[in-house]
Design a protein around this motif. Structure first.
Motif, short mmCIF file in Angstrom:
data_model
loop_
_atom_site.label_atom_id
_atom_site.label_comp_id
_atom_site.label_asym_id
_atom_site.label_seq_id
_atom_site.Cartn_x
_atom_site.Cartn_y
_atom_site.Cartn_z
N ASN A 30 0.85 -1.19 0.00
CA ASN A 30 0.00 0.00 0.00
C ASN A 30 0.89 1.24 0.00
OD1 ASN A 30 0.90 0.28 2.62
ND2 ASN A 30 -1.01 -0.36 3.59
N SER A 31 0.26 2.42 0.02
CA SER A 31 1.09 3.63 -0.11
C SER A 31 2.02 3.81 1.09
CB SER A 31 0.24 4.87 -0.35
OG SER A 31 -0.94 4.80 0.37
N ALA A 66 0.54 -4.90 -5.42
CA ALA A 66 0.04 -3.66 -4.86
C ALA A 66 -1.24 -4.01 -4.11
CB ALA A 66 -0.25 -2.67 -5.97
N ASP A 67 -1.61 -3.14 -3.16
CA ASP A 67 -2.77 -3.45 -2.31
C ASP A 67 -4.06 -3.21 -3.10
OD1 ASP A 67 -4.87 -3.36 -0.40
OD2 ASP A 67 -3.36 -3.10 1.18
N ILE A 68 -4.69 -4.32 -3.46
CA ILE A 68 -5.89 -4.24 -4.32
C ILE A 68 -7.02 -3.51 -3.58
CG2 ILE A 68 -7.64 -5.63 -5.52
CD1 ILE A 68 -5.43 -7.86 -5.70
N LYS A 69 -7.09 -3.74 -2.26
CA LYS A 69 -8.19 -3.12 -1.50
C LYS A 69 -8.01 -1.60 -1.44
CE LYS A 69 -8.57 -7.46 0.97
NZ LYS A 69 -7.98 -8.25 2.05
N GLU A 70 -6.76 -1.15 -1.42
CA GLU A 70 -6.51 0.30 -1.41
C GLU A 70 -6.84 0.92 -2.77
OE1 GLU A 70 -2.90 2.87 0.46
OE2 GLU A 70 -2.38 1.92 -1.45
N MET A 71 -6.58 0.14 -3.84
CA MET A 71 -6.72 0.72 -5.19
C MET A 71 -8.15 0.63 -5.73
SD MET A 71 -3.43 -0.63 -7.35
CE MET A 71 -3.75 -2.34 -7.01
N GLU A 72 -8.91 -0.36 -5.21
CA GLU A 72 -10.17 -0.74 -5.84
C GLU A 72 -11.08 0.45 -6.19
OE1 GLU A 72 -12.41 -3.44 -3.43
OE2 GLU A 72 -14.05 -3.59 -4.89
N GLY A 73 -11.25 1.37 -5.26
CA GLY A 73 -12.22 2.45 -5.47
C GLY A 73 -11.64 3.67 -6.18
N ALA A 87 6.58 7.06 -5.00
CA ALA A 87 7.70 6.82 -4.09
C ALA A 87 8.61 5.72 -4.63
CB ALA A 87 7.19 6.42 -2.71
N TRP A 88 8.01 4.77 -5.37
CA TRP A 88 8.83 3.66 -5.85
C TRP A 88 9.92 4.12 -6.81
CZ3 TRP A 88 8.80 -0.06 -2.71
CH2 TRP A 88 7.63 -0.52 -2.10
N SER A 89 9.67 5.22 -7.53
CA SER A 89 10.72 5.72 -8.44
C SER A 89 11.93 6.15 -7.63
CB SER A 89 10.25 6.92 -9.25
OG SER A 89 8.96 6.74 -9.66
#
Ligand code: CO8
Length: 258
Positions: A30-31, A66-73, A87-89
């Motif tokens: 997640n983020s 990646a956290d699907i639950k965080e991205m879903e909506g 941040a990953w960059s």
């Protein structure tokens, strides 16, 4: 040392260890994980006492994506405006070599995180894949680009278009993984490899990583030009004189990391 919520961070000798620690979600990224891994890696990167970093997960999962639950909506504009995984960059840009020690699932963003590292060591239990196609999306943390460079277009296309997972042996044959080890030896082997890297002269290690990055990013002639200049620049370091005189004197070098 800073307190983190989703990772464990430790320095052993000249090696910095980052362990993803969201077992309830198979280390889904997640983020918060993105911010913390990047903050920890950046802190190690700024510390000349650290010459290599290991990123690992649990026995069951390096990271299941990646956290699907965080991205879903989220909407497209949420994604674009928040630069959700920006941040990953910064993580991928650290100068210090990073070894990914992968056990269990390395899927989606987990596989992409491993590919942001410089070396991937895999337990024989590791499973790699880009299953985003099963969720109605595509890889979004570099998978379509780095997997092609790692295993070639056709293998990457099969994995990304079908969502199929591949085991550690297949990943090694394909060139994604540098070595497969028994699961029980993974952390020891990753530690030994990281210690070996960390024992080298830091300026030459940084220069080697930057030149390897150039090979991924540029044409052959631009990459060769980069290498020529970086090679020459190292002749102004204390460690180049030490490394070469130690060779002549038949002794181990005593690098000063400058
Ligand atoms: N996100 C959130 N939660 C997850 C994730 C994930 N990626 N993976 C697993 N979990 C959770 C499960 O929901 C479950 O939670 P709960 O107990 O609350 O239901 C817990 O972890 C354990 O998982 P399972 O019960 O599913 O464990 P299994 O052993 O049965 O299955 C699998 C393991 C096969 C790994 C399965 O969990 C799975 O398929 N996970 C999803 C894999 C996946 O699709 N990954 C890709 C995600 S998308 C992605 O990574 C995009 C990256 C780019 C983003 C860039 C944005 C800019």
């Amino acid at each position: 040392m800073t307190e983190y919520e989703t990772i464990l961070v430790e320095q052993r000798g000249r090696v910095g260890w980052i362990t993803l620690n969201r077992p309830q979600a198979l280390n889904a990224l997640n983020s918060r994980v993105a911010e913390e891994v990047t903050a920890a890696a950046t802190a190690f990167d700024e510390d000349a006492g650290v010459g290599a970093i290991v990123v690992t997960g649990s026995e069951k999962a390096f990271a299941a994506g990646a956290d699907i639950k965080e991205m879903e909506g989220m909407t497209a504009s949420d994604m674009l405006s928040t630069d959700h995984f920006g941040a990953w960059s910064d993580f991928a840009a650290v100068r210090t070599p990073v070894v990914a020690a992968v056990s269990g699932f390395a899927l989606g963003g987990g596989c992409e995180l491993a590919m942001m590292c410089d070396i991937i060591l895999a337990a024989d239990t590791a499973k790699f894949g880009q299953p985003e196609i099963n969720l109605g999306v595509i890889p979004g943390m570099g998978g379509t680009q780095r997997l092609v460079r790692a295993v070639g277009y056709y293998k990457a296309a099969e994995l990304i278009l079908s969502g199929r997972m591949m085991g550690a042996e297949e990943a090694e044959r394909a060139g994604l993984v540098s070595r497969v080890v028994p699961a029980s030896d993974l952390l020891d082997e990753a530690g030994k490899l990281a210690e070996t890297i960390a024992s080298k002269s830091l300026p030459s290690v940084y220069a080697a990583k930057a030149a390897l990055d150039a090979a991924m990013e540029t044409t052959l002639s631009a990459g060769l030009d980069h290498e020529k200049k970086a090679f020459a620049a190292l002749f102004d370091t204390v460690d180049q004189k030490e490394g070469m005189s130690a060779f002549r004197e038949k002794r181990a070098p005593d690098f000063q990391h400058r």
